[in-house]
Design a protein around this motif. Structure first.
Motif, PDB file in Angstrom:
ATOM      1  N   MET A 162       0.414  -1.095  -0.136  1.00 45.55           N
ATOM      2  CA  MET A 162      -0.303   0.254   0.051  1.00 45.55           C
ATOM      3  C   MET A 162       1.018   1.485  -0.272  1.00 45.55           C
ATOM      4  O   MET A 162       0.453   2.205   0.479  1.00 45.55           O
ATOM      5  CB  MET A 162      -1.247   0.040   1.362  1.00 45.55           C
ATOM      6  CG  MET A 162      -1.835  -1.612   1.394  1.00 45.55           C
ATOM      7  SD  MET A 162      -3.025  -1.560   2.775  1.00 45.55           S
ATOM      8  CE  MET A 162      -4.214  -0.191   2.344  1.00 45.55           C
ATOM      9  N   SER A 188      -2.110  -1.844  -4.132  1.00 39.48           N
ATOM     10  CA  SER A 188      -3.367  -1.492  -3.933  1.00 39.48           C
ATOM     11  C   SER A 188      -3.227  -0.385  -5.968  1.00 39.48           C
ATOM     12  O   SER A 188      -4.478   0.461  -5.489  1.00 39.48           O
ATOM     13  CB  SER A 188      -3.059   0.419  -3.334  1.00 39.48           C
ATOM     14  OG  SER A 188      -1.660   0.951  -3.277  1.00 39.48           O
ATOM     15  N   GLY A 202      -7.894  -2.644  -3.395  1.00 33.87           N
ATOM     16  CA  GLY A 202      -8.572  -2.108  -2.455  1.00 33.87           C
ATOM     17  C   GLY A 202     -10.409  -2.263  -2.027  1.00 33.87           C
ATOM     18  O   GLY A 202     -10.587  -2.841  -2.444  1.00 33.87           O
TER      19      GLY A 202
END
Length: 398
Positions: A162, A188, A202
Motif C-alpha cells: 500500500m 493498491s 482495495g
C-alpha cells in the motif's frame, strides 16, 4: 556467501524464462539514457576521453552491495545494458553474468560484498550506464528486501503493498514489481502491478465514507452495488474505523450487506485506527483498560471485532489490518494468534522508517572496473571476485 539454489542449467533456465517475460518494451526506458543525460557526468566524460584518445578497452565491471538483502532489478538491468548502449555499439559484444531475481545476497554478512553481476565488454559502449544500472538495482532491492522481511514476519498471510501514495508517482510501477519480488501478493494501484499483470486491489478509503456524509453503512452498500454491477469479480470489503468504533461499525455493515445482498457477499472488514486514538469499544473495558497499550490497531481490538462478528454468524468476514504495521508488530500478532487474514503495509517498505525492525532505509550498490584488456586492474581493495552462483546471459535466448 549464499548457497547456490538449483543446478547450473536450472538456474540458467530460470534467468532466461524470467527475461522472456520481461522484454525490453516493458521498461519503457527514457530514450535519453543512451546519450548519458541520466548519468553522472563524469562517466560521459570518461567515454568521451577514451574516444578522444583512441582507446576502447575491454573491461569487466563488477557490481556488489555492502549489505544483506534481496536482489531485484536484474531483468531491468540486463535490458538496460541491451538497449541503451552508445549508438553504434553491439550488445552481443557484452558478456553479462548475474545472480537471479529475488535471490538473497551477502548471506554471509555485510562484509561479504558478494558480486551480483559482472559485465564484460568494450567500455566505451556502456560506461555511461553505471549510474542508471546501480540506481535500478538499489531501488528495486530496497523495496524487495523490506517486503521480504514483512512477508516472513506474516507467516504465510498475504501482504498488501500500500505504498504508492508515499512516493513520487513515477516509481509506482517498479516499486510494485519489486514488492512482488519480495513476496507481496497484491498492490493498491494498477500501475504498481503493471509489470507482473496484476490489478490494484482495495477496499474503500475514508474519503468514500466522507462522501456519503460519514455513513459507513451507506458507503459500503453503494460500493457493493457498484461492484456487483460493474466489477463482479472484486470482493466486497469495508473500512470500519471511520467513527472510531470498529466493533459496532463492523456489525452494522455486516448486517446491512447480509440483509440486502445475502450471506457471503461481505468478505472482509479493514481496520486502520490511528495510532493516536483508542477505539471506543476498548475505552473503559475492565478486561484491558489500564492494563495494555490500546492505541491504534491492537490485538485486543481485533479479537473483540472477531468475537462480535462470530457471535452473529459472520465467521466468513475476515479482518484485514493496516496502519503502522512493522515486522515486529506483525510477528507479535502471529505469535499471539491474533485473528487477521491479511496485513496492509505502506511507506516503511520504501525505506521510510527509522531503520529498525529489520527494515532498511537504503540499499546502495557499487561498481568497479576490475579487469582491463584481460588483466587485473582496479583500485586498492577492489579486485575481481569469482562467484559460482552467477549465470551467463545467452543473447540467443532473450
Amino acid at each position: 556467501m549464499s548457497q547456490t539454489t538449483g543446478g547450473t542449467q536450472e538456474r540458467s533456465d530460470r534467468l532466461h524464462e524470467g527475461l522472456s517475460q520481461f522484454p525490453r518494451e516493458v521498461f519503457q526506458f527514457d530514450p535519453r539514457i543512451c546519450s548519458g543525460w541520466l548519468s553522472d557526468r563524469y562517466f560521459v566524460r570518461t567515454a568521451n576521453t577514451l574516444r578522444h584518445a583512441g582507446r576502447d578497452p575491454v573491461v569487466t565491471m563488477q557490481v556488489f552491495a555492502k549489505r544483506r538483502g534481496v536482489l531485484a532489478g536484474v531483468y531491468e538491468a540486463v535490458r538496460l545494458l541491451q538497449t541503451q548502449l552508445t549508438p553504434g555499439s553491439d550488445y552481443r559484444a557484452l558478456e553479462i553474468d548475474t545472480l537471479l531475481e529475488g535471490e538473497t545476497i551477502n548471506a554471509g554478512g555485510e562484509d561479504d560484498w558478494e558480486p551480483v553481476m559482472h559485465v564484460t565488454g568494450p567500455y566505451a559502449g556502456f560506461a555511461h550506464l553505471e549510474t542508471p544500472l546501480l540506481g535500478v538495482l538499489a531501488r528495486r532491492s530496497l523495496v524487495a528486501s523490506n517486503t521480504r522481511t514483512v512477508v516472513e514476519a506474516a507467516n504465510g498471510k498475504p501482504i498488501i503493498f500500500m505504498a504508492p501514495r508515499h512516493d513520487d508517482w513515477r516509481v509506482q510501477t517498479p516499486d510494485g514489481y519489486a514488492a512482488q519480488v519480495g513476496g507481496a501478493e497484491s498492490v493498491s494501484s494498477d500501475a504498481a502491478g503493471a509489470w507482473w499483470g496484476a490489478r490494484g486491489v482495495g477496499t474503500m478509503p475514508h474519503a468514500m465514507i466522507a462522501a456519503f456524509n460519514g455513513d459507513t453503512v451507506a458507503a459500503t452498500l453503494a460500493f457493493a452495488r457498484y461492484l456487483k454491477a460493474e466489477e463482479p469479480d472484486v470482493r466486497v470489503m469495508s473500512l470500519v474505523d471511520y467513527d472510531n468504533n470498529a466493533v459496532e461499525t463492523s456489525l452494522a455493515v455486516a448486517r446491512a450487506v447480509r440483509a440486502e445482498l445475502g450471506d457471503g457477499v461481505l468478505t472482509g472488514v479493514r481496520v486502520d485506527t490511528s495510532e493516536r486514538l483508542i477505539d471506543q469499544s476498548l475505552i473503559g473495558d475492565p478486561a484491558v483498560w489500564g492494563r495494555a497499550k490500546l492505541t491504534g490497531v491492537n490485538a485486543h481490538l481485533v479479537r473483540k471485532m472477531r468475537a462480535a462478528l462470530d457471535a452473529e454468524g459472520f465467521q466468513s468476514v475476515g479482518i484485514v489490518v493496516s496502519g503502522g504495521f512493522t515486522p515486529d508488530k506483525i510477528r507479535t500478532f502471529e505469535k499471539e494468534g491474533v485473528p487477521v487474514v491479511a496485513y496492509g503495509v505502506g511507506s516503511s517498505l520504501l525505506g521510510h522508517s527509522r531503520g529498525d525492525n529489520g527494515l532498511l532505509t537504503d540499499f546502495d550498490f557499487t561498481a568497479d572496473l576490475v579487469r582491463v584488456d584481460g588483466h587485473a586492474e582496479g583500485k586498492v581493495g577492489r579486485q575481481f571476485r569469482e562467484n559460482p552462483r552467477l549465470v551467463r546471459v545467452d543473447w540467443d535466448r532473450v
